[in-house]
Motif scaffolding. Structure first.
Motif, PDB file in Angstrom:
ATOM      1  N   VAL A 161       0.817  -1.085  -0.085  1.00 24.71           N
ATOM      2  CA  VAL A 161      -0.045  -0.032   0.118  1.00 24.71           C
ATOM      3  C   VAL A 161       0.978   1.325   0.052  1.00 24.71           C
ATOM      4  N   GLY A 162       0.899   2.056  -0.977  1.00 19.87           N
ATOM      5  CA  GLY A 162       1.822   3.171  -1.039  1.00 19.87           C
ATOM      6  C   GLY A 162       1.030   4.450  -1.772  1.00 19.87           C
ATOM      7  N   SER A 163       1.607   5.558  -1.871  1.00 25.43           N
ATOM      8  CA  SER A 163       1.028   6.438  -2.513  1.00 25.43           C
ATOM      9  C   SER A 163       0.824   6.702  -3.901  1.00 25.43           C
ATOM     10  N   VAL A 164       1.891   5.964  -4.655  1.00 24.88           N
ATOM     11  CA  VAL A 164       1.911   6.165  -6.144  1.00 24.88           C
ATOM     12  C   VAL A 164       0.972   4.867  -6.603  1.00 24.88           C
ATOM     13  N   ARG A 165       0.920   3.738  -5.741  1.00 31.89           N
ATOM     14  CA  ARG A 165       0.112   2.712  -5.718  1.00 31.89           C
ATOM     15  C   ARG A 165      -1.491   3.164  -5.873  1.00 31.89           C
ATOM     16  N   ARG A 166      -1.640   3.673  -4.721  1.00 37.64           N
ATOM     17  CA  ARG A 166      -2.967   4.436  -4.524  1.00 37.64           C
ATOM     18  C   ARG A 166      -3.410   5.153  -5.595  1.00 37.64           C
ATOM     19  N   LEU A 167      -2.402   6.026  -5.903  1.00 35.19           N
ATOM     20  CA  LEU A 167      -3.057   7.004  -6.751  1.00 35.19           C
ATOM     21  C   LEU A 167      -3.450   6.180  -8.274  1.00 35.19           C
ATOM     22  N   GLU A 168      -2.776   5.103  -8.591  1.00 33.13           N
ATOM     23  CA  GLU A 168      -2.846   4.312  -9.811  1.00 33.13           C
ATOM     24  C   GLU A 168      -3.864   3.440  -9.641  1.00 33.13           C
ATOM     25  N   HIS A 169      -4.652   3.556  -8.594  1.00 29.08           N
ATOM     26  CA  HIS A 169      -5.871   2.394  -8.009  1.00 29.08           C
ATOM     27  C   HIS A 169      -5.198   1.146  -7.977  1.00 29.08           C
ATOM     28  N   THR A 195       2.517   6.240  20.358  1.00 33.24           N
ATOM     29  CA  THR A 195       2.746   7.601  19.598  1.00 33.24           C
ATOM     30  C   THR A 195       3.350   7.043  18.103  1.00 33.24           C
ATOM     31  N   ALA A 196       2.704   7.747  17.111  1.00 31.36           N
ATOM     32  CA  ALA A 196       3.214   7.202  15.677  1.00 31.36           C
ATOM     33  C   ALA A 196       4.446   7.971  15.424  1.00 31.36           C
ATOM     34  N   VAL A 197       5.281   7.600  14.610  1.00 32.94           N
ATOM     35  CA  VAL A 197       6.457   8.198  13.943  1.00 32.94           C
ATOM     36  C   VAL A 197       6.331   8.017  12.464  1.00 32.94           C
ATOM     37  N   GLY A 198       6.288   9.257  11.819  1.00 33.36           N
ATOM     38  CA  GLY A 198       6.139   8.977  10.563  1.00 33.36           C
ATOM     39  C   GLY A 198       7.213   9.659   9.714  1.00 33.36           C
ATOM     40  N   THR A 199       7.772   8.708   8.688  1.00 31.84           N
ATOM     41  CA  THR A 199       8.779   9.047   7.807  1.00 31.84           C
ATOM     42  C   THR A 199       8.337   8.868   6.185  1.00 31.84           C
ATOM     43  N   GLY A 200       8.835   9.602   5.339  1.00 31.60           N
ATOM     44  CA  GLY A 200       8.717   9.762   3.978  1.00 31.60           C
ATOM     45  C   GLY A 200       8.517  11.206   3.661  1.00 31.60           C
ATOM     46  N   GLY A 201       8.535  11.494   2.319  1.00 30.60           N
ATOM     47  CA  GLY A 201       8.670  12.754   1.923  1.00 30.60           C
ATOM     48  C   GLY A 201       7.394  13.364   2.084  1.00 30.60           C
ATOM     49  N   GLU A 241       1.029  27.557  -5.629  1.00 34.05           N
ATOM     50  CA  GLU A 241       0.974  28.363  -4.344  1.00 34.05           C
ATOM     51  C   GLU A 241       1.545  27.676  -3.141  1.00 34.05           C
ATOM     52  N   LEU A 242       1.816  26.248  -3.142  1.00 36.48           N
ATOM     53  CA  LEU A 242       2.331  25.453  -1.858  1.00 36.48           C
ATOM     54  C   LEU A 242       3.970  25.296  -2.253  1.00 36.48           C
ATOM     55  N   GLN A 243       4.036  25.342  -3.662  1.00 38.44           N
ATOM     56  CA  GLN A 243       5.483  25.168  -4.179  1.00 38.44           C
ATOM     57  C   GLN A 243       5.832  23.530  -3.811  1.00 38.44           C
ATOM     58  N   LEU A 244       4.786  22.945  -4.414  1.00 42.16           N
ATOM     59  CA  LEU A 244       5.381  21.407  -4.289  1.00 42.16           C
ATOM     60  C   LEU A 244       5.669  20.660  -5.407  1.00 42.16           C
ATOM     61  N   ASN A 245       6.664  20.026  -5.595  1.00 40.50           N
ATOM     62  CA  ASN A 245       7.057  19.496  -6.758  1.00 40.50           C
ATOM     63  C   ASN A 245       5.812  18.904  -7.569  1.00 40.50           C
ATOM     64  N   PRO A 246       5.917  18.755  -8.742  1.00 42.87           N
ATOM     65  CA  PRO A 246       4.645  18.057  -9.363  1.00 42.87           C
ATOM     66  C   PRO A 246       4.546  16.570  -9.108  1.00 42.87           C
ATOM     67  N   ASP A 247       5.559  15.813  -8.841  1.00 44.00           N
ATOM     68  CA  ASP A 247       5.366  14.520  -8.392  1.00 44.00           C
ATOM     69  C   ASP A 247       5.127  14.460  -6.694  1.00 44.00           C
ATOM     70  N   ARG A 248       5.066  15.485  -6.340  1.00 40.88           N
ATOM     71  CA  ARG A 248       4.750  15.617  -4.803  1.00 40.88           C
ATOM     72  C   ARG A 248       3.048  15.943  -4.742  1.00 40.88           C
ATOM     73  N   ALA A 249       2.714  16.991  -5.588  1.00 38.46           N
ATOM     74  CA  ALA A 249       1.751  17.219  -5.254  1.00 38.46           C
ATOM     75  C   ALA A 249       0.174  16.573  -5.758  1.00 38.46           C
ATOM     76  N   ASP A 250       0.609  15.261  -6.604  1.00 34.75           N
ATOM     77  CA  ASP A 250      -0.558  14.541  -6.803  1.00 34.75           C
ATOM     78  C   ASP A 250      -0.698  13.284  -5.774  1.00 34.75           C
ATOM     79  N   VAL A 251       0.405  12.926  -5.107  1.00 37.41           N
ATOM     80  CA  VAL A 251       0.355  11.864  -4.428  1.00 37.41           C
ATOM     81  C   VAL A 251       0.430  12.207  -2.731  1.00 37.41           C
ATOM     82  N   ILE A 252       0.370  13.401  -2.580  1.00 40.48           N
ATOM     83  CA  ILE A 252       0.407  13.889  -1.027  1.00 40.48           C
ATOM     84  C   ILE A 252      -0.796  13.462  -0.396  1.00 40.48           C
ATOM     85  N   ILE A 253      -2.082  13.674  -1.332  1.00 38.50           N
ATOM     86  CA  ILE A 253      -3.436  13.213  -0.433  1.00 38.50           C
ATOM     87  C   ILE A 253      -3.425  11.628  -0.254  1.00 38.50           C
TER      88      ILE A 253
END
Length: 299
Positions: A161-169, A195-201, A241-253
């Motif tokens: 389960v990952g951001s790109v995998r989820r984006l690509e359904h 307590t959660a510890v989060g890593t990843g861009g 506006e948020l100055q996200l990289n294009p490859d960050r902007a679509d996977v962040i959600i």
């Protein structure tokens, strides 16, 4: 000493070169070079099962560029690790072999357990040994979950389960259910004390957008608030506006949905974001295999 780490992920590929510096008796890793290239190998692999010829060509060019930088910096040791996309690609081993033969750069395709171990080693200096933690590392193609108690890993599991995998359904409901079941079972004994510890861009960027300072915790409510803020924006506005990289902007959600879900299953009310990742774990591994073990900090 100088070390180089290459993190070949599903969304982006990173090279970091560091030098070791002693400050007040403690060893620090000082970053002297960092390159991130958004190749997104996972897009190919999760859709077709293989890395396309076009991306294979770009990947080889990138590895050649990284090898040149490693040689120019005259590093003492390096390690290149490939994760989810490369280990699932039908032609992954073939590409790794070609890179070694043509470019003289060795790449290790590591499994989820090894990936989690390397990252866990990097975050240990940020944790209170008296507390219980659930480490959540969300990548483009996989999520690694680890229970940490007293500074020691008790249990760990990798899920597709990952951001790109989820984006690509391509994240299956079965895998989500397995991840939920594992999290609930492993965390039930701690209840609200974990307590959660989060890593990843993506969690690093969400932490920044929540206007949190280094060392602070981000509550689950704050994470949901910043997710809602970003979700309302178009991809174009996230970039401009948020100055996200294009490859960050679509996977962040998609990535935020994973962090939030796991935190809810674990009843974790807040998350620590130490802003370290696989590359930092690789650095620590490189140092330890070249010298004797001692206290290490990242800077």
């Amino acid at each position: 000493m100088k070390f180089a780490a290459i993190d070949i992920g599903s969304n982006a590929i990173r090279l970091q070169v560091t030098t070791t510096i002693r400050t007040k008796g403690e060893l620090n890793f000082k970053k002297i070079e960092y390159v991130r290239f958004p190749l997104r190998l996972g897009q190919d692999v999760f859709n077709t099962g293989a890395i396309s010829t076009q991306k294979k060509v770009k990947f080889k060019k990138l590895m050649k560029a990284f090898k040149i930088l490693i040689d120019l910096y005259e590093v003492d040791d390096y390690m290149a690790c490939a994760t989810s996309a490369m280990r699932e690609a039908k032609n992954g081993l073939e590409i790794v072999k070609e890179v070694e033969e043509e470019i003289k750069l060795k790449i290790k395709i590591i499994d989820g357990a090894t990936e989690a171990l390397l990252i866990n080693n990097a975050i240990n200096t940020f944790l209170d040994r008296k507390k219980n933690y659930l480490h959540i590392d969300v990548g483009g193609g996989s999520t690694e979950l680890t229970i940490i108690k007293g500074g020691e890993k008790l249990s760990s599991k990798s899920f597709k389960v990952g951001s790109v995998r989820r984006l690509e359904h391509h994240d299956s409901p079965v895998m989500w259910n397995n991840m939920k079941k594992w999290t609930i079972e492993q965390c039930s004994k701690y209840n609200a004390s974990i307590t959660a510890v989060g890593t990843g861009g993506n969690i690093n960027k969400l932490f920044e957008l929540a206007l949190k300072q280094k060392g602070e915790r981000m509550t689950l409510i704050q994470l949901k608030d910043v997710q809602g803020f970003v979700r309302k924006m178009s991809i174009e506005d996230r970039i401009n506006e948020l100055q996200l990289n294009p490859d960050r902007a679509d996977v962040i959600i998609p990535a935020s949905e994973i962090y939030i879900a796991v935190m809810e299953w674990a009843h974790a009310k807040s998350i620590i974001v130490p802003e370290v990742g696989l590359k930092d774990g690789i650095m620590q591994h490189l140092y330890l295999r070249n010298t004797e073990k001692e206290k290490i900090k990242f800077s």
